[in-house]
Design a protein around this motif. Structure first.
Motif, PDB file in Angstrom:
ATOM      1  N   THR A 115      10.415 -13.918   4.924  1.00 15.26           N
ATOM      2  CA  THR A 115      10.753 -13.328   3.631  1.00 15.26           C
ATOM      3  C   THR A 115      12.133 -13.795   3.175  1.00 15.26           C
ATOM      4  OG1 THR A 115       9.372 -11.413   4.138  1.00 15.26           O
ATOM      5  CG2 THR A 115      10.969 -11.156   2.365  1.00 15.26           C
ATOM      6  N   SER A 167      12.892 -15.757  -0.213  1.00 21.09           N
ATOM      7  CA  SER A 167      13.864 -15.198  -1.151  1.00 21.09           C
ATOM      8  C   SER A 167      14.933 -16.215  -1.528  1.00 21.09           C
ATOM      9  CB  SER A 167      14.514 -13.950  -0.561  1.00 21.09           C
ATOM     10  OG  SER A 167      13.544 -12.953  -0.350  1.00 21.09           O
ATOM     11  N   GLY A 171       2.026 -13.238  -7.053  1.00 20.72           N
ATOM     12  CA  GLY A 171       2.910 -12.376  -6.258  1.00 20.72           C
ATOM     13  C   GLY A 171       2.583 -10.914  -6.464  1.00 20.72           C
ATOM     14  N   TRP A 172       2.298 -10.553  -7.717  1.00 20.08           N
ATOM     15  CA  TRP A 172       1.935  -9.166  -8.043  1.00 20.08           C
ATOM     16  C   TRP A 172       0.660  -8.757  -7.306  1.00 20.08           C
ATOM     17  CZ3 TRP A 172       4.656  -5.679 -10.898  1.00 20.08           C
ATOM     18  CH2 TRP A 172       4.006  -4.500 -11.217  1.00 20.08           C
ATOM     19  N   ASN A 188       1.438  -8.249  -3.825  1.00 23.78           N
ATOM     20  CA  ASN A 188       2.540  -7.321  -3.615  1.00 23.78           C
ATOM     21  C   ASN A 188       3.670  -7.982  -2.814  1.00 23.78           C
ATOM     22  OD1 ASN A 188       3.756  -4.825  -4.106  1.00 23.78           O
ATOM     23  ND2 ASN A 188       3.090  -4.014  -2.124  1.00 23.78           N
ATOM     24  N   ALA A 189       3.951  -9.233  -3.144  1.00 29.14           N
ATOM     25  CA  ALA A 189       4.991 -10.017  -2.460  1.00 29.14           C
ATOM     26  C   ALA A 189       6.244 -10.042  -3.333  1.00 29.14           C
ATOM     27  CB  ALA A 189       4.486 -11.434  -2.187  1.00 29.14           C
ATOM     28  N   TRP A 190       7.184  -9.156  -3.040  1.00 25.28           N
ATOM     29  CA  TRP A 190       8.347  -8.971  -3.895  1.00 25.28           C
ATOM     30  C   TRP A 190       9.211 -10.213  -4.086  1.00 25.28           C
ATOM     31  CZ3 TRP A 190       8.466  -5.591  -7.482  1.00 25.28           C
ATOM     32  CH2 TRP A 190       7.626  -4.495  -7.369  1.00 25.28           C
ATOM     33  N   PRO A 191       9.435 -11.049  -3.084  1.00 24.81           N
ATOM     34  CA  PRO A 191      10.215 -12.265  -3.359  1.00 24.81           C
ATOM     35  C   PRO A 191       9.553 -13.155  -4.423  1.00 24.81           C
ATOM     36  CG  PRO A 191      10.133 -11.883  -1.000  1.00 24.81           C
ATOM     37  CD  PRO A 191       9.164 -10.908  -1.635  1.00 24.81           C
ATOM     38  N   ILE A 214       7.395 -12.065  -6.779  1.00 25.61           N
ATOM     39  CA  ILE A 214       7.401 -11.317  -8.041  1.00 25.61           C
ATOM     40  C   ILE A 214       8.759 -11.426  -8.727  1.00 25.61           C
ATOM     41  CG2 ILE A 214       7.274  -9.004  -9.069  1.00 25.61           C
ATOM     42  CD1 ILE A 214       5.289  -8.299  -6.756  1.00 25.61           C
ATOM     43  N   VAL A 215       9.813 -11.082  -8.019  1.00 27.77           N
ATOM     44  CA  VAL A 215      11.150 -11.024  -8.623  1.00 27.77           C
ATOM     45  C   VAL A 215      11.630 -12.404  -9.065  1.00 27.77           C
ATOM     46  CG1 VAL A 215      13.583 -10.487  -8.184  1.00 27.77           C
ATOM     47  CG2 VAL A 215      11.795  -8.913  -7.409  1.00 27.77           C
ATOM     48  N   THR A 216      11.538 -13.382  -8.179  1.00 32.49           N
ATOM     49  CA  THR A 216      12.068 -14.696  -8.536  1.00 32.49           C
ATOM     50  C   THR A 216      11.279 -15.336  -9.675  1.00 32.49           C
ATOM     51  OG1 THR A 216      10.807 -15.785  -6.760  1.00 32.49           O
ATOM     52  CG2 THR A 216      13.077 -15.133  -6.261  1.00 32.49           C
TER      53      THR A 216
END
Length: 85
Positions: A5, A9, A54-55, A58-61, A63-65
């Motif tokens: 992760t 990130s 990503g959504w 549910n993979a936040w890195p 999704i956010v990036t």
């Protein structure tokens, strides 16, 4: 945060940050002539799909990036279209 992760990130942050100088330059010069419209359309669509992927995972890195990258590239795309001569 596990090692995998962390790698994701950092990779996402670097590829996201890479678009900031282009957006800043486009805004400052009020010109996007040197930016390819086809590249922007293709890349922005791809980034949006990465965001959706990503959504779904549910993979936040991811999704956010990709959300931030989408905002940056979509901003450049809007400027490209508005500043056409």
């Amino acid at each position: 945060m596990d090692f995998v992760t962390q790698i994701g990130s950092v990779a996402g942050a670097l590829t996201t940050i890479a678009f900031w100088p282009q957006l800043r330059r486009t805004w400052k010069t009020r010109s996007a002539d040197d930016v390819s419209l086809a590249m922007l359309l293709t890349f922005t669509t791809g980034v949006f799909l990465w965001f959706v992927y990503g959504w779904l995972l549910n993979a936040w890195p991811i999704i956010v990036t990709n959300a931030v990258t989408f905002l940056l590239t979509a901003s450049i795309l809007v400027l490209k279209l508005r500043l056409r001569s």
